[in-house]
Design a protein around this motif. Structure first.
Motif, PDB file in Angstrom:
ATOM      1  N   ILE A 115       0.849  -1.178   0.000  1.00 21.96           N
ATOM      2  CA  ILE A 115       0.000   0.000   0.000  1.00 21.96           C
ATOM      3  C   ILE A 115       0.894   1.240   0.000  1.00 21.96           C
ATOM      4  O   ILE A 115       1.831   1.338   0.795  1.00 21.96           O
ATOM      5  CB  ILE A 115      -0.910   0.029   1.243  1.00 21.96           C
ATOM      6  N   LYS A 116       0.607   2.178  -0.917  1.00 21.80           N
ATOM      7  CA  LYS A 116       1.322   3.449  -0.960  1.00 21.80           C
ATOM      8  C   LYS A 116       0.509   4.502  -0.211  1.00 21.80           C
ATOM      9  O   LYS A 116      -0.665   4.682  -0.475  1.00 21.80           O
ATOM     10  CB  LYS A 116       1.529   3.902  -2.407  1.00 21.80           C
ATOM     11  N   ILE A 117       1.189   5.208   0.710  1.00 21.84           N
ATOM     12  CA  ILE A 117       0.532   6.273   1.469  1.00 21.84           C
ATOM     13  C   ILE A 117       1.378   7.535   1.338  1.00 21.84           C
ATOM     14  O   ILE A 117       2.568   7.516   1.650  1.00 21.84           O
ATOM     15  CB  ILE A 117       0.396   5.912   2.964  1.00 21.84           C
ATOM     16  N   ILE A 145     -15.057  -3.542  -1.558  1.00 23.85           N
ATOM     17  CA  ILE A 145     -14.719  -4.427  -0.444  1.00 23.85           C
ATOM     18  C   ILE A 145     -13.902  -3.666   0.581  1.00 23.85           C
ATOM     19  O   ILE A 145     -12.944  -2.974   0.223  1.00 23.85           O
ATOM     20  CB  ILE A 145     -13.933  -5.664  -0.931  1.00 23.85           C
ATOM     21  N   VAL A 146     -14.276  -3.762   1.838  1.00 23.57           N
ATOM     22  CA  VAL A 146     -13.505  -3.192   2.937  1.00 23.57           C
ATOM     23  C   VAL A 146     -12.420  -4.198   3.285  1.00 23.57           C
ATOM     24  O   VAL A 146     -12.688  -5.235   3.883  1.00 23.57           O
ATOM     25  CB  VAL A 146     -14.400  -2.897   4.161  1.00 23.57           C
ATOM     26  N   VAL A 147     -11.212  -3.918   2.880  1.00 22.39           N
ATOM     27  CA  VAL A 147     -10.115  -4.889   2.967  1.00 22.39           C
ATOM     28  C   VAL A 147      -9.521  -4.959   4.362  1.00 22.39           C
ATOM     29  O   VAL A 147      -9.223  -6.038   4.872  1.00 22.39           O
ATOM     30  CB  VAL A 147      -9.015  -4.533   1.942  1.00 22.39           C
ATOM     31  N   GLY A 148      -9.306  -3.813   5.001  1.00 22.23           N
ATOM     32  CA  GLY A 148      -8.695  -3.819   6.327  1.00 22.23           C
ATOM     33  C   GLY A 148      -8.428  -2.414   6.816  1.00 22.23           C
ATOM     34  O   GLY A 148      -8.708  -1.435   6.122  1.00 22.23           O
ATOM     35  N   LEU A 150      -5.817   0.040   9.886  1.00 23.61           N
ATOM     36  CA  LEU A 150      -4.676   0.085  10.791  1.00 23.61           C
ATOM     37  C   LEU A 150      -4.742   1.381  11.587  1.00 23.61           C
ATOM     38  O   LEU A 150      -4.998   2.456  11.030  1.00 23.61           O
ATOM     39  CB  LEU A 150      -3.366   0.035   9.992  1.00 23.61           C
ATOM     40  N   ARG A 151      -4.521   1.269  12.896  1.00 23.17           N
ATOM     41  CA  ARG A 151      -4.504   2.446  13.757  1.00 23.17           C
ATOM     42  C   ARG A 151      -3.222   3.233  13.541  1.00 23.17           C
ATOM     43  O   ARG A 151      -2.166   2.664  13.242  1.00 23.17           O
ATOM     44  CB  ARG A 151      -4.591   2.034  15.226  1.00 23.17           C
ATOM     45  N   TYR A 152      -3.287   4.552  13.735  1.00 23.90           N
ATOM     46  CA  TYR A 152      -2.112   5.402  13.543  1.00 23.90           C
ATOM     47  C   TYR A 152      -0.967   4.992  14.464  1.00 23.90           C
ATOM     48  O   TYR A 152       0.195   4.908  14.029  1.00 23.90           O
ATOM     49  CB  TYR A 152      -2.467   6.872  13.797  1.00 23.90           C
ATOM     50  N   ASP A 153      -1.266   4.744  15.740  1.00 24.42           N
ATOM     51  CA  ASP A 153      -0.202   4.407  16.697  1.00 24.42           C
ATOM     52  C   ASP A 153       0.460   3.074  16.365  1.00 24.42           C
ATOM     53  O   ASP A 153       1.620   2.841  16.737  1.00 24.42           O
ATOM     54  CB  ASP A 153      -0.723   4.432  18.135  1.00 24.42           C
ATOM     55  N   GLN A 154      -0.250   2.188  15.668  1.00 23.28           N
ATOM     56  CA  GLN A 154       0.346   0.933  15.220  1.00 23.28           C
ATOM     57  C   GLN A 154       1.108   1.140  13.907  1.00 23.28           C
ATOM     58  O   GLN A 154       2.181   0.556  13.703  1.00 23.28           O
ATOM     59  CB  GLN A 154      -0.745  -0.120  15.035  1.00 23.28           C
ATOM     60  N   LEU A 155       0.556   1.978  13.037  1.00 28.34           N
ATOM     61  CA  LEU A 155       1.167   2.215  11.730  1.00 28.34           C
ATOM     62  C   LEU A 155       2.577   2.783  11.857  1.00 28.34           C
ATOM     63  O   LEU A 155       3.501   2.362  11.159  1.00 28.34           O
ATOM     64  CB  LEU A 155       0.271   3.156  10.927  1.00 28.34           C
ATOM     65  N   ILE A 156       2.770   3.773  12.750  1.00 26.56           N
ATOM     66  CA  ILE A 156       4.074   4.427  12.844  1.00 26.56           C
ATOM     67  C   ILE A 156       5.151   3.516  13.432  1.00 26.56           C
ATOM     68  O   ILE A 156       6.342   3.832  13.360  1.00 26.56           O
ATOM     69  CB  ILE A 156       3.989   5.737  13.666  1.00 26.56           C
ATOM     70  N   LYS A 157       4.734   2.376  13.993  1.00 33.94           N
ATOM     71  CA  LYS A 157       5.706   1.409  14.520  1.00 33.94           C
ATOM     72  C   LYS A 157       6.082   0.354  13.487  1.00 33.94           C
ATOM     73  O   LYS A 157       6.968  -0.466  13.727  1.00 33.94           O
ATOM     74  CB  LYS A 157       5.133   0.724  15.764  1.00 33.94           C
ATOM     75  N   LYS A 158       5.404   0.395  12.332  1.00 29.86           N
ATOM     76  CA  LYS A 158       5.660  -0.593  11.284  1.00 29.86           C
ATOM     77  C   LYS A 158       6.895  -0.207  10.476  1.00 29.86           C
ATOM     78  O   LYS A 158       7.422   0.898  10.577  1.00 29.86           O
ATOM     79  CB  LYS A 158       4.447  -0.699  10.353  1.00 29.86           C
ATOM     80  N   GLU A 173      -0.147  -7.032   4.615  1.00 25.97           N
ATOM     81  CA  GLU A 173      -0.281  -7.917   5.775  1.00 25.97           C
ATOM     82  C   GLU A 173      -0.275  -7.154   7.099  1.00 25.97           C
ATOM     83  O   GLU A 173      -0.712  -7.686   8.116  1.00 25.97           O
ATOM     84  CB  GLU A 173       0.851  -8.947   5.780  1.00 25.97           C
ATOM     85  N   ALA A 174       0.221  -5.909   7.085  1.00 25.67           N
ATOM     86  CA  ALA A 174       0.277  -5.132   8.319  1.00 25.67           C
ATOM     87  C   ALA A 174      -1.100  -4.660   8.768  1.00 25.67           C
ATOM     88  O   ALA A 174      -1.285  -4.276   9.927  1.00 25.67           O
ATOM     89  CB  ALA A 174       1.206  -3.931   8.131  1.00 25.67           C
ATOM     90  N   PHE A 175      -2.078  -4.706   7.863  1.00 25.00           N
ATOM     91  CA  PHE A 175      -3.413  -4.187   8.174  1.00 25.00           C
ATOM     92  C   PHE A 175      -4.300  -5.260   8.798  1.00 25.00           C
ATOM     93  O   PHE A 175      -4.213  -6.443   8.445  1.00 25.00           O
ATOM     94  CB  PHE A 175      -4.074  -3.643   6.906  1.00 25.00           C
TER      95      PHE A 175
END
Length: 421
Positions: A115-117, A145-148, A150-158, A173-175
């Motif tokens: 995923i590109k953000i 389709i609602v695929v998945g 991710l919370r911001y606080d979890q995203l920045i740790k990825k 897979e992170a979502f």
């Protein structure tokens, strides 16, 4: 629209079976959704932007319906999304659900499992969201389709991968692939539990240009005469002669004015016959103001304003200009950023950006770049100095409230300044 729908649909079909096998949540699209999406996409100029805006609009309509079915309300302003060009970005943010901010990531294909953000959607306080939600659009099936999510606080740790195009990449897979968990969070979690970046674009770092019209400046922005000293860039620009005298300058101004020559109106004492062979400096000033206030051509207005800066630098008709020394922030290279603003009759603001060498330097270092960025960090323009350039510049117009940033780049050093019109 002239989209290559067949190729995009084929990508979507390749993924549709696997996602249906996972029994992810689907939302049916209505014919009116496609009609609205088509109309919204026409606000954008090129085909890639139109296609992304088309997908995004369908994704927003579907997400709105999906949340409504679960007694949640999605809030957004279409006009705002269009104005900031968020609708044509790979991500839409911020959308609002109660006190939560959502960032919507819509795709027609997820074949590469990444995923590109846009970086601004994560790093900027204006766009960062509590939840990042992936939605895949299937045009032919009239479904989303609602695929998945991710919370911001979890995203920045990825493990976010940087790209040269101002994006982060993240594995699919992170979502969280359970959309019902998103509903649970939106209904029962407190927004304060997910700390977002604080808005740093306050008055200290955000130079508000329209305040200059009220003579309100932050301390680093100096009158250009003080910073540039004896440098006479406007005379040199007009005459290209270091031996230019004030009278020869006046003669050059009169030559510029003759193209606007009109018969004088006797009732108006300030009306000047520009065809006169000799005019006083006061008459020249009146004539330049006359050009400035009557012509609609933006380049001509800037020429008149720059000439007036030399003759009557405090005249109220010529807008405001200020400069800042960037030497301490740019590897010790002495250069100044000058910004001039010129109000227009339609409430828009004309803006002139210029980079000058300072001190004893006659020319800018080669390959110095002036880069303009929009609110999302997307490039608006780039100007690069060549050998023996005595300045580089860029001109544009903006509306009150618009935001932009400037990057001045030389080798490995970068200075960034943020502005609000």
């Amino acid at each position: 629209m002239n989209f290559d729908l067949d190729s995009e649909r084929s990508k979507g079909n390749a993924n549709s079976l696997s996602y249906r096998q996972l029994q992810l949540e689907t939302v049916d699209l209505e014919p009116e959704n496609f009609q609205q999406a088509t109309l919204l996409s026409r606000h954008f100029n090129n085909e890639p932007q139109q296609w992304q805006a088309y997908l995004n609009a369908l994704a927003v309509f579907a997400l709105e319906q999906w949340l409504s079915d679960r007694h949640l309300t999605l809030t957004y302003q279409v006009d705002s999304l269009i104005k900031t060009q968020v609708l044509s970005s790979e991500a839409i943010s911020p959308l609002q659900v109660g006190n939560f901010k959502l960032c919507l990531l819509s795709n027609a294909s997820l074949e590469d499992q990444e995923i590109k953000i846009p970086k601004n959607m994560i790093d900027s306080p204006d766009f960062a969201a509590h939840f990042y939600t992936i939605i895949q659009v299937f045009i032919e099936e009239y479904q989303v389709i609602v695929v998945g999510f991710l919370r911001y606080d979890q995203l920045i740790k990825k493990n976010l991968k940087n790209t040269k195009e101002n994006y982060y990449k993240l594995s699919l897979e992170a979502f969280n692939a359970e959309p019902s968990h998103l509903i649970f969070n939106l209904k029962y979690l407190s927004p304060a539990a997910i700390k977002l970046p604080e808005n740093r674009f306050i008055e200290n770092t955000f130079e508000q240009l329209t305040r200059w019209l009220d003579q309100t400046f932050t301390k680093d922005w100096q009158p250009i005469e003080e910073l540039l000293g004896k440098r006479r860039p406007i005379i040199q620009m007009c005459l290209r002669s270091d031996e230019a005298t004030y009278q020869s300058f006046i003669n050059a101004v009169q030559k510029f004015l003759k193209q606007f020559s009109t018969p004088p109106i006797q009732e108006d004492k300030n009306q000047v016959n520009l065809a006169e062979s000799e005019l006083s400096s006061t008459e020249v000033s009146h004539a330049l103001v006359q050009v400035l206030e009557t012509t609609e051509d933006e380049e001509t207005r800037w020429q008149a304003a720059e000439l007036l800066w030399e003759i009557a630098p405090s005249h109220p008709a010529i807008g405001v200009r200020r400069a800042i020394d960037l030497g301490m922030q740019l590897s010790g290279i002495s250069v100044a950023l000058m910004i001039a603003i010129l109000p227009r009759a339609n409430q828009r603001i004309a803006i002139l950006l210029r980079i000058y060498p300072l001190q004893e330097q006659s020319f800018l270092p080669a390959n110095l770049k002036l880069i303009g960025l929009d609110e999302m960090g997307q490039s608006l323009f780039e100007v690069r100095s060549r050998e023996r350039d005595d300045y580089i510049q860029f001109k544009f117009t903006a509306d009150p409230g618009d935001q932009f940033s400037l990057e001045i780049v030389l080798n490995n050093a970068t200075v960034t300044k943020h502005f609000m019109v």
